[in-house]
Scaffold this motif. Structure first.
Motif, short mmCIF file in Angstrom:
data_model
loop_
_atom_site.label_atom_id
_atom_site.label_comp_id
_atom_site.label_asym_id
_atom_site.label_seq_id
_atom_site.Cartn_x
_atom_site.Cartn_y
_atom_site.Cartn_z
N GLY A 3 0.44 -1.70 0.08
CA GLY A 3 0.29 0.28 -0.22
C GLY A 3 0.65 0.92 -0.06
N ASP A 4 2.34 1.29 0.33
CA ASP A 4 3.25 2.44 0.23
C ASP A 4 4.13 2.63 -1.07
OD1 ASP A 4 2.50 3.02 2.82
OD2 ASP A 4 3.70 1.85 3.58
N ARG A 5 3.42 3.86 -1.30
CA ARG A 5 4.54 4.13 -3.11
C ARG A 5 5.89 4.02 -2.33
NH1 ARG A 5 2.13 5.55 -7.61
NH2 ARG A 5 0.04 5.08 -7.53
N LYS A 6 6.88 3.41 -3.46
CA LYS A 6 8.22 3.69 -3.09
C LYS A 6 9.03 3.45 -4.91
CE LYS A 6 8.60 1.77 1.39
NZ LYS A 6 8.74 2.98 2.48
N ARG A 7 9.94 4.09 -5.02
CA ARG A 7 10.86 4.14 -6.14
C ARG A 7 12.44 3.26 -5.65
NH1 ARG A 7 11.68 9.11 -9.98
NH2 ARG A 7 9.23 8.24 -10.53
N LEU A 8 12.13 2.35 -6.38
CA LEU A 8 13.57 1.65 -6.65
C LEU A 8 14.54 1.99 -8.25
CD1 LEU A 8 15.08 -1.30 -6.04
CD2 LEU A 8 13.56 -2.49 -7.59
N ARG A 9 15.76 2.40 -7.42
CA ARG A 9 16.58 3.12 -8.86
C ARG A 9 17.00 1.88 -9.22
NH1 ARG A 9 16.23 8.02 -9.01
NH2 ARG A 9 15.97 9.47 -6.97
N LEU A 10 17.47 1.55 -10.37
CA LEU A 10 18.88 0.46 -10.88
C LEU A 10 19.44 0.86 -11.44
CD1 LEU A 10 15.44 -0.30 -13.34
CD2 LEU A 10 16.01 -1.10 -11.94
N ALA A 11 20.28 0.46 -11.42
CA ALA A 11 21.93 -0.12 -11.31
C ALA A 11 21.29 0.44 -13.35
CB ALA A 11 22.79 -0.50 -11.32
N PRO A 12 23.17 1.29 -13.98
CA PRO A 12 23.30 1.25 -14.89
C PRO A 12 23.34 -0.42 -16.09
CG PRO A 12 24.79 2.96 -14.25
CD PRO A 12 23.95 1.91 -13.27
N GLY A 13 22.78 -0.78 -16.90
CA GLY A 13 22.84 -1.87 -17.70
C GLY A 13 21.69 -2.92 -17.10
N VAL A 14 20.96 -2.69 -16.00
CA VAL A 14 20.14 -3.36 -16.08
C VAL A 14 18.65 -4.20 -16.96
CG1 VAL A 14 18.29 -3.95 -14.07
CG2 VAL A 14 20.55 -3.52 -13.31
#
Length: 428
Positions: A139-150
């Motif tokens: 129910g909570d909004r989160k942001r998952l940052r991706l490493a380069p090349g993912v």
């Protein structure tokens, strides 16, 4: 599917390999080959190669019913696999990853986020790669940052994968709001008949209860595929239909005994459940021609789905051919009864949707033949969304085979050797 993709599916690394993985590569002994089964099979096989009905529907193959359940143990000393499930594969892979990286947890390569939904994707400034995922976690909004090349793989079903592509990946921008066509599902009907046993050369029902038969009839009309799931049993029409029975789990021996005792001595009931291939439209430069599509309404996906004139013709032929097949078995009109009118399922209730992110050549499709978006080097799609056409069969085997091919593509691009396929993969 044509070209290299079709060649892969029909190779030992395609359908055959996937069928072995999920336990559907061997004959299922769920239906016993009784005298009733053998007699009906022989009678149905006389329909192979024949054309039925005014539309010219051709039946090209009659075969035992394929059931995705392992009929016997794959090797001595272990139990059968009752049904394929990807969950066990996933948990096993995660456990292996944990064990391999127990001393260096930052090197973990596979993790599962429970109670998490991907609700958005963020592209970089050049709109060439996905750099982060917008998540809803319990129910909570989160942001998952991706490493380069993912590499990002959309594997969340046709409608939701299409929504993400329209809302966040720049797909379908030739219209406003964004929209893609070629949205397809299956059309279904059900026809029930009763045929005199003596017309089929059958004696009284087997007193042990093993008097059920199931087959698959495959055909073609208007350049599209259809098939029938055929189930026959010596049941009274007021007690149960053969289809209801074969899909039922017997809870106790008393119910089984009641079913065995309630046999029709004169008639055998046959259900023809027809599944037809829906017409697609892959003209991405002519969105005005799309009858069926998925578009955006705000952040939500809006799905438009309805039969075309050609679909309606095929749908009607499913009724007609079933009756013609039954008449061929019965011979004389006095030997056949129709307990109910043919029943059409609503469009989409035989629910295997696909097609909107279809694969093919650049400028003619949304994804390439490995499931990668043409305009994004690190984003792929797996599942029936990438099918150019849907066929009439259950899409699981094709979807799983192509998903493994996509996984091999990603591994080879990273110079990691995949476990099976020897196919030459271009760099991604």
């Amino acid at each position: 599917m044509a070209g290299r993709c079709s060649g892969f599916l029909n190779s030992p690394e395609g359908y055959d390999h996937t069928a072995t993985e999920i336990g559907s590569n061997q004959k299922t002994e769920f239906i016993e080959e009784t005298d009733t089964y053998k007699t009906l099979y022989k009678a149905f096989q006389t329909a192979e190669g024949k054309v039925f009905g005014k539309g010219g529907s051709r039946i090209d193959r009659i075969e035992p019913a394929p059931l995705a359940v392992m009929g016997r143990r794959p090797t001595s000393g272990i139990f059968t696999f009752d049904q394929y499930s990807s969950v066990t594969f996933l948990i096993d892979a995660i456990n292996q990853d944990v064990n391999n990286n127990a001393n260096t947890p930052w090197d973990r390569r596979l993790m599962l986020l429970p109670r998490t939904e991907v609700v958005g994707l963020t592209l970089d400034d050049k709109k060439q790669a996905v750099t982060s995922l917008d998540l809803e976690v319990s129910g909570d909004r989160k942001r998952l940052r991706l490493a380069p090349g993912v590499t990002v793989v959309l594997a969340n079903g046709t409608v939701e994968a299409t929504r993400l592509a329209l809302a966040h990946l720049g797909v379908g921008q030739q219209t406003q709001p964004p929209k893609v066509g070629n949205f397809m599902t299956h059309m279904g009907n059900s026809t029930t008949v009763r045929i005199r046993r003596k017309a089929l050369g059958l004696g009284p029902p087997n007193p042990s209860g093993n008097d059920l038969a199931a087959f698959m009839a495959r055909g073609e009309l208007l350049g599209r595929r259809f098939h029938y799931q055929i189930v026959a049993a010596a049941l009274r029409p007021e007690s149960s239909s053969p289809w209801d029975f074969v899909m039922r789990l017997m809870p106790d021996v008393d119910q089984l005994e009641r079913w065995i005792g309630d046999r029709d001595q004169e008639w055998i009931s046959i259900v023809f459940r027809g599944i037809g291939e829906m017409e697609g439209n892959r003209r991405i430069k002519r969105p005005d021609e799309w009858k069926n599509f998925i578009s955006l309404k705000g952040d939500l996906a809006y799905a438009k789905l309805g039969p075309s004139q050609s679909d309606t013709q095929l749908w009607g032929a499913l009724d007609e051919v079933a009756i013609e097949l039954a008449k061929q078995l019965a011979g004389d009109a006095d030997n056949i009864r129709y307990p109910a009118e043919p029943n059409h399922s609503d469009i989409g209730t035989i629910y295997h949707e696909g097609g909107t992110l279809f694969m093919g050549n650049a400028e003619e499709s949304i994804t390439d033949t490995y499931g990668r978006f043409h305009h994004l080097p690190n984003v792929y799609v797996v599942g029936p969304a990438v099918f150019p056409t849907l066929g009439s069969a259950n899409p699981s085997l094709t979807g799983l085979s192509l998903a493994r091919r996509t996984a091999d593509t990603i591994l080879r691009a990273r110079r990691t050797t995949p476990s099976t396929s020897q196919e030459e993969i271009p760099s991604a």
